[in-house]
Structures are given as structure tokens and as C-alpha cells.
Design a protein around this motif. Structure first.
Motif: not given
Length: 282
Positions: A163-164, A169-170, A186-190, A252-254
């Protein structure tokens, strides 16, 4: 109602969680004054994070004691719907605090702290009479239950992280940068999301395996639907991880696959408990 000591420490946990939630929300809304300079801003941020983590740790400690007082009794564990909800939320918060010693994941607290508050409230609402299942610590089935709760806790954190990730991303697409300064890249959160997913599916595999080993008659114990939904959820997680590894699924897919898989898992466990304990108690 539960015992007075449990209520007392439970209220300490609720107060700590609520104050920490308010502090973190205020930090997200604050706009650093340019006149303070980057050093002052960094100092304020470090102080806020330290206070946030201290409050969360106090809440986790009090929450853990309250769980013990309500769930454990004379070599048995009371693991009904309300107490399981509290235990899951406590494991999530404790996990975030432990992982935060190695990775900066305090951003998860903005979601997990309110969940912890609801967990304590559900614990304190547990009926005094024994209307929920009580399992003996000597029963091998209890280890299946505990492993299952651990799996749900980890995958719940993965859902929160997704969710975060979606929010981040939004904000990137709409160029709203205030929140971006408060969250990891973003990469760290993924990376954290998929680490949680890999860990969660491994523990979920152990939970399903121990269920087949220790459950003698799934139909008689009214858990066949729970088992089927857990397997469906496992398949969804496996497809997501395979898609990420082989096809590069992310973003978004993940997020969508993670939330759908977790929704099925919640329906299988807590939905089953709600039907068995609330709608069909006999």
C-alpha cells in the motif's frame, strides 16, 4: 472482561500507539522551515524518529504483557478470533521494530501502529468466559497455529508495504514531493516488499504442511475451506514471485497481486474464525 492488570497494561499500549501515530502523522504533514537550515531540520527529524521508536517500543512491551495475561493460562493458549487478531498485530509491530535496527522501515509504522491499537482493543474485548478455543501447549496442533499466525503477520506487513509502495508511486507520478522526502527510495521499498513476500511464503508453506500433518479430519474440524483458501493464496503468491523473477513484475502489478493474495488469506483464516466462533459457535 479481562483481568484488571491486563486492562492496565493494555491501556498503556493503546496510549503509546496513539501518541506515536499522532507524532508520525504530524511529521508527515510538517513543512520544514527553510530558515532553520538543513542541520536543524535533520536534528528535528532524528529526534522525532527516536521518540517515535521509543513510544512504539513501549507500546509493544505493554501489548506483549497484555497478550500474555489474556492468552496464556495454566499451560494453555486462548487463540480465538479476538486474541489471534491481537497477537498478529503485536508480531507485526515487534517485527518492524527489530528489522528497523538494520533497515529504515519505520515508514511502515504509520499503518501498523493503528492496526496494533485495534489489536489491543480486540484483546481487551475478549469475553471472560471460555467461549473461544483453548489449545494445550502439549498439543502438536498448537505449533501449526502459531506458525500460521506468524505467516499471516509477515504477509500482512507485505500488504501494508505494498500500500505504501502504491502511494509512493502515485506521488511520483503526480510530482507531490513532500511525502517522498519522508520515505525510503522506491527501489528500497520494492526490495523490502519482495523480501517480506519470500519470507512470508516460506512460513506459509510450513503452516500448510504442518496443517496436513496435524489435522486428522479437516471436515470434522470445519477447516477444509480455510485450508483450500490458504493453498489458493499460496499459489497466488508463488505466481507473483515467479512473475517477478522471470518477467520482472513490479510496481502496480506486484501491489495488486499482493493485495489479492492477502485478501484470500484473510478470508481463509479470520473469515473462517468469524463464521465458526461468531455465526456458528455450536
Amino acid at each position: 472482561m479481562v483481568s484488571t492488570p491486563a486492562v492496565a497494561v493494555g491501556l498503556v499500549a493503546v496510549a503509546s500507539y496513539l501518541i506515536a501515530t499522532f507524532l508520525q502523522a504530524r511529521g508527515y504533514q510538517a513543512s520544514p522551515a527553510a530558515a532553520d537550515g538543513p542541520g536543524a531540520v535533520a536534528g528535528k527529524a532524528d529526534s522525532r524518529v527516536a521518540t517515535l521508536l521509543a513510544l512504539a517500543a513501549l507500546g509493544v512491551l505493554a501489548h506483549g504483557i497484555a497478550n500474555y495475561l489474556v492468552i496464556y493460562s495454566e499451560n494453555a493458549l486462548n487463540l480465538g478470533l479476538l486474541t489471534s487478531t491481537s497477537l498478529v498485530s503485536w508480531i507485526m509491530l515487534a517485527f518492524v521494530l527489530v528489522v528497523n535496527t538494520r533497515l529504515l522501515v519505520q515508514n511502515l509504522l504509520i499503518i501498523v501502529l493503528p492496526i496494533g491499537t485495534l489489536g489491543v482493543v480486540s484483546l481487551l474485548a475478549t469475553p471472560a468466559e471460555a467461549t473461544v478455543p483453548v489449545a494445550s501447549l502439549n498439543d502438536p496442533l498448537i505449533w501449526h497455529i502459531l506458525v500460521s499466525i506468524l505467516a499471516y503477520s509477515i504477509l500482512f506487513m507485505a500488504a501494508c508495504q505494498s500500500v505504501l509502495l502504491a502511494v509512493l508511486e502515485h506521488r511520483l507520478k503526480t510530482k507531490q514531493t513532500r511525502l517522498l522526502k519522508l520515505l525510503p527510495p522506491l527501489q528500497s521499498m520494492e526490495t523490502l516488499l519482495f523480501n517480506l513476500l519470500w519470507t512470508g511464503i516460506l512460513v506459509l508453506t510450513a503452516a500448510i504442511a504442518t496443517g496436513f500433518i496435524f489435522l486428522d479430519d479437516m471436515f470434522q474440524q470445519r477447516v477444509v475451506h480455510h485450508t483450500i483458501l490458504a493453498i489458493v493464496s499460496w499459489v497466488l503468491y508463488a505466481v507473483l514471485l515467479a512473475g517477478h523473477h522471470l518477467l520482472g513484475w513490479r510496481g502496480t502489478t506486484a501491489v495488486r497481486w499482493t493485495l489479492i493474495a492477502f485478501g484470500v488469506l484473510v478470508l481463509g483464516y479470520f473469515g473462517s474464525k468469524f463464521v465458526i466462533e461468531i455465526l456458528l459457535p455450536n
